[in-house]
Write an enzyme that holds these catalytic residues in place. Sequence first.
Site, PDB file in Angstrom:
ATOM      1  N   THR A 122      22.071 -17.466 -23.473  1.00 30.88           N
ATOM      2  CA  THR A 122      21.024 -18.500 -23.122  1.00 30.88           C
ATOM      3  C   THR A 122      19.372 -18.482 -23.463  1.00 30.88           C
ATOM      4  OG1 THR A 122      22.232 -20.103 -21.463  1.00 30.88           O
ATOM      5  CG2 THR A 122      20.000 -21.069 -21.227  1.00 30.88           C
ATOM      6  N   CYS A 265      21.888 -20.007 -14.175  1.00 29.21           N
ATOM      7  CA  CYS A 265      22.504 -21.197 -15.660  1.00 29.21           C
ATOM      8  C   CYS A 265      21.052 -21.782 -14.575  1.00 29.21           C
ATOM      9  CB  CYS A 265      23.745 -21.788 -15.719  1.00 29.21           C
ATOM     10  SG  CYS A 265      24.519 -20.835 -16.203  1.00 29.21           S
TER      11      CYS A 265
HETATM   12  N1  SAJ Z   1      24.168 -27.429  -6.777  1.00 20.50           N
HETATM   13  C1  SAJ Z   1      23.712 -28.117  -5.578  1.00 20.50           C
HETATM   14  N2  SAJ Z   1      24.033 -29.385  -5.397  1.00 20.50           N
HETATM   15  C2  SAJ Z   1      24.214 -29.788  -6.406  1.00 20.50           C
HETATM   16  C3  SAJ Z   1      25.382 -29.001  -7.321  1.00 20.50           C
HETATM   17  C4  SAJ Z   1      25.155 -27.544  -7.249  1.00 20.50           C
HETATM   18  O1  SAJ Z   1      23.197 -27.283  -4.560  1.00 20.50           O
HETATM   19  O2  SAJ Z   1      24.447 -31.317  -6.537  1.00 20.50           O
HETATM   20  C5  SAJ Z   1      24.074 -25.338  -6.398  1.00 20.50           C
HETATM   21  C6  SAJ Z   1      25.300 -25.093  -6.455  1.00 20.50           C
HETATM   22  O3  SAJ Z   1      25.752 -25.017  -4.944  1.00 20.50           O
HETATM   23  C7  SAJ Z   1      24.824 -23.489  -6.958  1.00 20.50           C
HETATM   24  C8  SAJ Z   1      24.505 -23.955  -7.787  1.00 20.50           C
HETATM   25  O4  SAJ Z   1      23.436 -25.201  -7.116  1.00 20.50           O
HETATM   26  O5  SAJ Z   1      24.358 -22.120  -5.833  1.00 20.50           O
HETATM   27  C9  SAJ Z   1      24.885 -24.147  -8.992  1.00 20.50           C
HETATM   28  O6  SAJ Z   1      25.428 -24.805  -9.109  1.00 20.50           O
HETATM   29  P1  SAJ Z   1      26.374 -25.445 -10.309  1.00 20.50           P
HETATM   30  O7  SAJ Z   1      27.673 -26.016 -10.125  1.00 20.50           O
HETATM   31  O8  SAJ Z   1      25.400 -26.252 -11.434  1.00 20.50           O
HETATM   32  O9  SAJ Z   1      27.113 -23.609 -10.995  1.00 20.50           O
HETATM   33  P2  SAJ Z   1      26.939 -23.473 -12.094  1.00 20.50           P
HETATM   34  O10 SAJ Z   1      25.172 -22.479 -12.152  1.00 20.50           O
HETATM   35  O11 SAJ Z   1      28.325 -22.215 -12.554  1.00 20.50           O
HETATM   36  O12 SAJ Z   1      26.094 -24.348 -13.747  1.00 20.50           O
HETATM   37  C10 SAJ Z   1      27.345 -24.269 -14.759  1.00 20.50           C
HETATM   38  C11 SAJ Z   1      26.101 -25.080 -15.987  1.00 20.50           C
HETATM   39  N3  SAJ Z   1      27.385 -24.490 -17.124  1.00 20.50           N
HETATM   40  C12 SAJ Z   1      26.361 -24.113 -18.064  1.00 20.50           C
HETATM   41  O13 SAJ Z   1      25.463 -23.774 -17.749  1.00 20.50           O
HETATM   42  C13 SAJ Z   1      27.475 -23.671 -19.023  1.00 20.50           C
HETATM   43  C14 SAJ Z   1      25.900 -26.235 -15.007  1.00 20.50           C
HETATM   44  O14 SAJ Z   1      25.727 -26.710 -16.563  1.00 20.50           O
HETATM   45  C15 SAJ Z   1      27.608 -26.946 -15.492  1.00 20.50           C
HETATM   46  O15 SAJ Z   1      26.333 -28.120 -15.001  1.00 20.50           O
HETATM   47  C16 SAJ Z   1      28.104 -26.827 -13.797  1.00 20.50           C
HETATM   48  O16 SAJ Z   1      28.531 -25.360 -13.977  1.00 20.50           O
HETATM   49  C17 SAJ Z   1      28.690 -27.602 -13.129  1.00 20.50           C
HETATM   50  O17 SAJ Z   1      29.152 -28.548 -14.092  1.00 20.50           O
HETATM   51  O18 SAJ Z   1      30.225 -26.789 -12.796  1.00 20.50           O
END
Ligand code: SAJ
Length: 438
Positions: A122, A265
Amino acid sequence: MKESKVAIIGLGYVGLPTYVAIHQTGNYHVVGYTRNQKRIDALYRGLSQIDEPYVDEYLSKHQQELHFTNNEKDLEGTEIFIICVPTPVFDDFNPDYGPVISATKLIAPYIKKGAQIVLESTVNPGTSREVLLPILEERTGLKAGTGFNIAHCPERVNPGDKRWNIYNINRNIGSVNKAQNQKIAAFYRKFLPDALINEVASLEVAEATKIVENSFRDINIAFVNELAQSFDKMKIDVKETIDAAANKPFGFMAHYPGCGVGGHCIAVDPYYLIKKAATHGFDHKFLKLAREINNDMPKYTVYKLMEELNQVGYPVKGTKVALLGLSYKPDIADLRNSPSYEILSELERLGADVVIYDPFIFDQNHGLSTDVTIAASITEAVKDSIAVLIATAHSQFTNELPALLSSQKTLKVVVDGRNCLEKSAITDIGLRYSGIGL
Ligand code: SAJ
């Protein structure tokens, strides 16, 4: 006779699934490059160290056909290079392109006319053209577009996701020109389902797409984090409200408040856009505000703990607090930018007596100061604690805590930083419960 030689630079949660997907076609000689000899040895033993069991299984089954190396000479003869190295940010949130630049300089001597170079890491819009291209043209003496191609195909790996993986996630790909993009897209369709590969008009569109999709998520999380603080004051249950709003069949996408936004991310990518746009004279006020709101959530969570302890006559100072969860998301061992670290430092600043437990963090290299107490079990962590603060919604916590907490004699307060427990299950056993917006 194998077709082209492909080199994957970087063998983490992006590079390894890509290595396996290309290798298993049986049509390419695939070289996986990493500087880390220990990682190479582990890979040859079938240990991927990423949370993808199918990768470990493949590595174990095909040990004799794999090729992992830290000897750059093994890149000789490569026709397609795929760069999958990390792109972290510095403390001032400026992107750190060190690993990408090192990878680019590594492959340059091995680029022959007609080579394809794909960046999956990225990066900011413009980075492929402004950072990689000059290095490659200068070091190869070839021209981008005619001598070699640079493409950007942003990774969309979701660590630990059991449903979405490299074989079913759409991919966007852009290059220095359309003809080259058709060529590299055709290669991707050799190891991924055709329908997943979307050719976009330029490198910049491909780069911007990834930043936009992750910034979209960050601002939506900031929206519900701000809502949670407002609803805390108005005594409205924010989780119930979001769940109800989510039954609207269009025009709404549920996100949920919590003790902070971690990971490599969502917590990072918006800064790329903020910094890049600033160099073009645009100030992303909204993205910056969203980052501020999300970065403040660890402190807000500790504030909720202070409020609850106050209600039962305990100061934070000297009070035993069990901090449950170090990983930034449930059921994986990934500490990058985890809000738990901010929560811990705030608790330490206030003089709390903190004991930590995370079922996924076994080894000691979790970056914590040596004087932090790490419990070997959840029972040990909550024993004699006055308060429990949940920072990660691990399944073990949601499954075991209500029953476990009912037998704790000293416990008074539960702060649920991920709103992952049923409030009534905690209040029914005589404990004070505070969520984020609940
Ligand atoms: N989080 C919240 N509230 C939400 C969703 C997430 O507080 O509603 C927090 C989580 O606890 C975490 C952080 O945000 O600390 C990131 O969570 P995440 O679910 O987005 O997980 P990531 O960082 O692994 O994001 C990945 C990303 N994938 C890629 O970049 C290819 C993101 O684009 C995806 O949307 C996400 O996974 C996903 O949907 O699981």
